[in-house]
Write an enzyme that holds these catalytic residues in place. Structure first.
Site, short mmCIF file in Angstrom:
data_model
loop_
_atom_site.label_atom_id
_atom_site.label_comp_id
_atom_site.label_asym_id
_atom_site.label_seq_id
_atom_site.Cartn_x
_atom_site.Cartn_y
_atom_site.Cartn_z
N GLU A 10 32.49 20.70 60.78
CA GLU A 10 32.17 21.94 60.09
C GLU A 10 30.99 21.80 59.13
O GLU A 10 30.17 22.70 59.02
CB GLU A 10 33.41 22.44 59.34
N ASP A 11 30.92 20.69 58.43
CA ASP A 11 29.97 20.60 57.32
C ASP A 11 28.82 19.62 57.49
O ASP A 11 28.04 19.43 56.56
CB ASP A 11 30.73 20.22 56.03
N ASP B 190 68.93 21.84 35.18
CA ASP B 190 68.29 20.78 35.98
C ASP B 190 66.84 20.53 35.57
O ASP B 190 66.05 20.03 36.34
CB ASP B 190 68.37 21.10 37.47
N ASP C 257 44.41 18.16 52.53
CA ASP C 257 43.06 18.68 52.24
C ASP C 257 43.14 19.70 51.10
O ASP C 257 42.40 19.64 50.12
CB ASP C 257 42.52 19.34 53.53
MN MN Z 1 38.15 19.40 53.30
#
Ligand code: MN
Length: 514
Positions: free
Chosen positions: A75-76, A258, A137
């Site tokens: 993607e990048d 709790d 991620d």
């Molecule tokens: Mn990422």
């Protein structure tokens, strides 16, 4: 920044081939991201490396770790799908590609579609490992959210609470769920966050000290009772989880038992019950507070014995008793069952986790979310057939023990995309339609007034015929004109019975008034 040796050191018993694969992915990704920076000013690759490390600490296999390191390359960076396939093979490419595709499932800020988005999210994942990588991620992106422009922070944090947290919860991944919740909480509900913080500081200012002292007392007692193989630890309840409980208890923190908890982790179920006896003899249990989730696990598979006690110094706290296996499962959920199974040589991710996990995936939410009511699903759709049948059936369908985890995801995807499509309004609202639906169905799904006056339609900003078959993810825009009316032709072009019923009645009405 994370070094590759650190990642390898956290892998469980890796072969030479496993180490070589992880190293190759590390070097490849580092080179691909060279020169790119995160918003924090750190090298972009630090993000990928952090994800690789986290996946390793969770016990994920070498191919999942490699895919985590590579998850943003297609993607990048200039790396192409073809290159990645050639270098790392189909399986790793498939995982990276799955993570990339998931980026298109986005939260648009409409709460009533969250359940659809969650399902779309799970169904798009194709492989359980894709979901796990995506959750990790997101965790790292949340940990660095302060560097993201203000206007984006809220959308990302809300998406985390509405989509990622419930998915983590349903996969039984308690540890990552708690982290995601507490990272998103101050962005989404800043005032409430402050209020919870203040209350907790007042109530449990010295919580850690106190818990540590009581933990030691309990440890001593268990040893005296002849127990040797066990571990004790403590935890303070997460802030977001406290927030939800406080709302249910009218903000009376004294009603929450709790907030502080000691965990006792032992070898066997028998040991757990023995420890419970020792604890109840030592500290007075609060009546009616004992919950045996070992005998009756929670819907997402969680197992533990919970009991609330008053210690000798008058502190009320919860004790959680479980085996090592249960403990690991409650922290890592579905991921704990994939552990070490994925070797570079042979072995598949055949998962016994499945029978625990699958039936719970689509049960109504038990804790934070209101279950989607039938009226949400059937809103504007009185006919029974409009409720996607698989939504109701999926729980029962997948309890068959033979099915493997991957089969489950495959089947769900097939069911999901074979019966329903999800399209968007220009505002980002999600509309859920049967496969084969046209812009006319879409218009009637929005409102009968819009349906009755359709003059034209645009799909992804292009003018289309009214009989165009809509596809998953299309953005649909309807033009209306007061003068436009349903025609007999529309009956052929509409798939949903709601649209057809409206069209028929409009046609009849016209005939009568002629
Ligand atoms: Mn990422």
């Amino acid at each position: 920044m994370t070094a590759v040796n650190e990642i390898i050191a956290h892998m469980g018993d890796p072969t030479e081939a496993d180490k070589a694969l992880v190293n190759k992915a590390f070097v490849f990704s580092q080179k691909a991201h060279e020169g790119q920076l995160r918003k924090s000013g750190e090298p972009y690759f630090s993000h990928a490396a952090a994800i690789g490390l986290r996946l390793a600490t969770m016990g994920m296999g070498p191919r999942t770790i490699a895919a985590g390191l590579l998850h943003d390359t297609v993607e990048d960076t200039t790396v192409t799908a073809q290159q990645l396939k050639e270098e790392f093979g189909d399986e790793i490419f498939f995982l990276v590609d799955g993570v990339t595709k998931l980026s298109s499932v986005r939260y648009y800020g409409r709460d009533r579609y969250n359940e659809s988005l969650r399902k779309l999210f799970v169904a798009t994942s194709q492989d359980i490992r894709v979901l796990i990588i995506k959750l990790v991620d997101r965790l790292h992106n949340m940990q660095t959210l302060e560097y993201v422009p203000k206007e984006k922070q809220l959308r990302i944090a809300r998406e985390t609470l509405e989509i990622y947290v419930p998915v983590a919860h349903r996969l039984g991944m308690g540890k990552i769920r708690k982290e995601l919740e507490d990272l998103a909480f101050p962005y989404v509900y800043p005032k409430e966050y402050e209020r919870v913080m203040t209350l907790m500081k007042q109530k449990a200012g010295k919580a850690e000290e106190l818990l540590e002292r009581e933990r030691k007392n309990l440890q001593k007692k268990l040893v005296e009772a002849g127990m040797t193989h066990f571990q004790t630890s403590y935890r303070v309840k997460g802030l977001y989880s406290m927030y939800h409980k406080l709302m249910r208890k009218e903000w009376n923190i004294d009603q929450i038992y709790d907030m502080l908890a000691i965990r006792v982790v032992l070898d066997t179920v028998e040991d757990c019950y023995k420890a419970l006896g020792v604890i109840h003899e030592f500290w007075r249990p609060l009546p009616g507070r004992m919950k045996d989730y070992i005998a009756s696990p929670k819907p997402n598979g969680y197992q533990s014995i919970h009991t609330t006690v008053t210690t000798h110094s008058g502190i009320i706290m919860e004790i959680q008793i479980r085996t090592y296996k249960m403990h690991h499962e409650s922290e890592y959920g579905v991921a704990s069952h994939l552990i070490y199974k994925e070797k570079t040589q042979g072995g598949d991710g055949n998962a016994s986790w499945f029978s625990n996990f699958a039936p719970s995936l689509f049960r109504p939410f038990s804790r934070h979310q209101q279950p989607p009511s039938q009226s949400d699903i059937t809103k504007d759709r009185p006919d029974k057939e409009k409720i996607p049948i698989w939504i109701n059936q999926i729980g029962e369908m997948y309890t068959a023990e033979k099915s493997s985890g991957q089969e489950f995801v495959d089947d769900m995807r097939k069911d999901f995309f074979m019966s329903r499509i999800f399209v968007f309004t220009p505002n980002g609202d999600v509309v859920d339609l049967p496969v084969g639906a046209s812009p006319i169905d879409f218009a009637y799904a929005i409102h009968s007034e819009i349906g009755d006056h359709v003059a034209g339609a645009k799909v992804n900003k292009k003018l289309v015929q009214l009989d165009t078959e809509l596809q998953n993810g299309d953005i649909v825009e309807i033009d209306t004109k007061e003068s436009a009316h349903p025609t007999a032709k529309w009956l052929d072009q509409a798939k949903t019975s709601m649209a057809r019923r409206h069209i028929r009645s409009a046609l009849e009405h016209e005939r009568e008034n002629r």
